[in-house]
Design an enzyme around this catalytic site. Structure first.
Site, PDB file in Angstrom:
ATOM      1  N   ASP A 147       0.834  -1.204   0.000  1.00  0.00           N
ATOM      2  CA  ASP A 147       0.000   0.000   0.000  1.00  0.00           C
ATOM      3  C   ASP A 147       0.864   1.247   0.000  1.00  0.00           C
ATOM      4  OD1 ASP A 147      -2.350   1.461   0.016  1.00  0.00           O
ATOM      5  OD2 ASP A 147      -2.547   1.432   2.190  1.00  0.00           O
ATOM      6  N   CYS A 204     -25.869 -10.366  -3.845  1.00  0.00           N
ATOM      7  CA  CYS A 204     -25.778  -9.684  -2.545  1.00  0.00           C
ATOM      8  C   CYS A 204     -25.391  -8.214  -2.726  1.00  0.00           C
ATOM      9  CB  CYS A 204     -24.753 -10.393  -1.662  1.00  0.00           C
ATOM     10  SG  CYS A 204     -24.530  -9.636  -0.027  1.00  0.00           S
ATOM     11  N   CYS A 211     -23.579   1.155   3.743  1.00  0.00           N
ATOM     12  CA  CYS A 211     -22.621   2.273   3.793  1.00  0.00           C
ATOM     13  C   CYS A 211     -23.293   3.545   4.320  1.00  0.00           C
ATOM     14  CB  CYS A 211     -22.045   2.533   2.403  1.00  0.00           C
ATOM     15  SG  CYS A 211     -20.848   3.889   2.381  1.00  0.00           S
ATOM     16  N   CYS A 227     -16.407   8.362   1.340  1.00  0.00           N
ATOM     17  CA  CYS A 227     -16.041   7.221   2.189  1.00  0.00           C
ATOM     18  C   CYS A 227     -15.495   7.711   3.534  1.00  0.00           C
ATOM     19  CB  CYS A 227     -14.989   6.371   1.479  1.00  0.00           C
ATOM     20  SG  CYS A 227     -14.394   4.983   2.446  1.00  0.00           S
TER      21      CYS A 227
END
Length: 362
Positions: A147, A204, A211, A227
């Site tokens: 990352d 699904c 959220c 987000c």
């Protein structure tokens, strides 16, 4: 089939997996470097501005989808999965997390961030894995990532069998859910490629529906600007007023789309102590954390991923959460704590304190 340095493919992969397991990795895969079919999706995501203020996502252009341009000479990418649920995670851990989110006095820190900084843990162990491979096959060119660079991690993970891309955009594995980190080693070796993962999300839509800020704008499409993980970690400035209430008591990251995912009933506990919760971050109250001075913040977050947001953003996030707590359940202790800190706060934190106190009266 004979592979690198005379070792047959099956033997080499078996050794890689054996070494990786002793280092705490749960799974190893190998991906080819042609990711051209992922370029259109990346370009559309950037064009829509879904990366928000993460300008580095656009600066590197198509290098994310072109490993051989990012690291010249790269022929394969070794992908690795490391589970991060703490060793003492109890059965029914999702229900415990939902209870915390429903308690306005509690501070909700994303599970992955409660222990040691995963960048440090994975990077060192991936390098050790590369060193062990070099002992077996001889020196080779490589670069380790966790990352930490323009890498399409989930794309590489899905192509190498680590997991498929869930509708929340995270990697999912049938036997491990999504509670794991990804790491990569770019190598100039023609290692055998492992089979890709097969998607199992079906119809699904639980992650999309749950959220809080509706950041998952479509299956497999995340608008980072909405987000909570982005807003509480990556975003530098003021948190948009219209999104503050939805943040609730989440002060660093958000796990909702993972908590609700049916596949996470199979999430695996880590074998490493590194990811055990530190400093009570799995049970702290907002007021306890609000009382930290900057020196205390730095001391408590030493070696933690949390430290990288800095004290100002830490206080900004806490101010929003305390304001949300006040709106749910008036508490004079919160009002006093916010007012006491206001005079010494900088402009960014002061603005969030004022928002938190807006309905508190004189």
């Amino acid at each position: 089939m004979t592979g690198v340095q005379g070792l047959d493919d099956d033997t080499l992969l078996a050794r890689l997996r054996e070494w990786a397991a002793t280092l705490g990795f749960s799974q190893i895969g190998v991906a080819a470097v042609d990711l051209s079919t992922a370029e259109a999706g990346l370009l559309a995501w950037l064009h829509n501005g879904f990366h928000g203020s993460m300008d580095y996502m656009a600066v590197h252009g198509m290098k994310r989808a072109r490993p051989a341009e990012l690291v010249p000479g790269t022929l394969r990418v070794i992908t690795a999965r490391m589970d991060y649920l703490p060793r003492d995670t109890p059965a029914g851990w999702q229900a415990i997390e939902w209870q915390r989110l429903d308690d306005p006095s509690k501070a909700a820190v994303s599970i992955y961030a409660r222990g040691r900084d995963y960048h440090k843990v994975l990077r060192a162990r991936l390098q050790t894995l590369a060193d062990q491979l070099a002992e077996a096959v001889g020196p080779f060119g490589h670069r380790v990532f966790t990352d930490s660079a323009p890498v399409l991690e989930v794309e590489l993970a899905s192509r190498s069998g680590i997991g498929w891309r869930g509708k929340h955009t995270l990697a999912l594995h049938r036997d491990a859910g999504s509670m794991f980190f990804l790491g990569e080693i770019y190598v100039d070796l023609a290692l055998p490629v492992t089979d890709p993962a097969v998607p199992h999300c079906g119809s699904c839509s639980a992650c999309i529906d749950v959220c809080p800020t509706r950041a998952i704008v479509a299956p497999y499409r995340l608008d980072a600007r909405r987000c909570i993980s982005y807003l509480t970690i990556e975003h530098v400035g003021a948190i948009p007023v219209e999104l503050r209430a939805a943040i609730g008591n989440r002060i660093y990251g958000c796990d909702d789309c993972q908590l609700v995912c049916p596949w996470n009933k199979y999430a695996q506990r880590s074998s490493l102590p590194d990811f055990d919760a530190r400093d009570g971050l799995d049970d702290a109250t907002l007021l306890q954390l609000w009382q930290w001075s900057e020196d205390e913040f730095l001391r408590h977050t030493e070696g933690s991923a949390i430290r990288r947001i800095g004290y100002e953003r830490w206080q900004r996030n806490l101010a929003v959460a305390l304001g949300n707590a006040l709106r749910r359940q008036p508490d004079p202790r919160i009002v006093t704590a916010l007012r006491e800190r206001r005079a010494q706060a900088g402009a960014l934190v002061r603005e969030h304190i004022d928002w938190a106190l807006a309905d508190a009266g004189p």
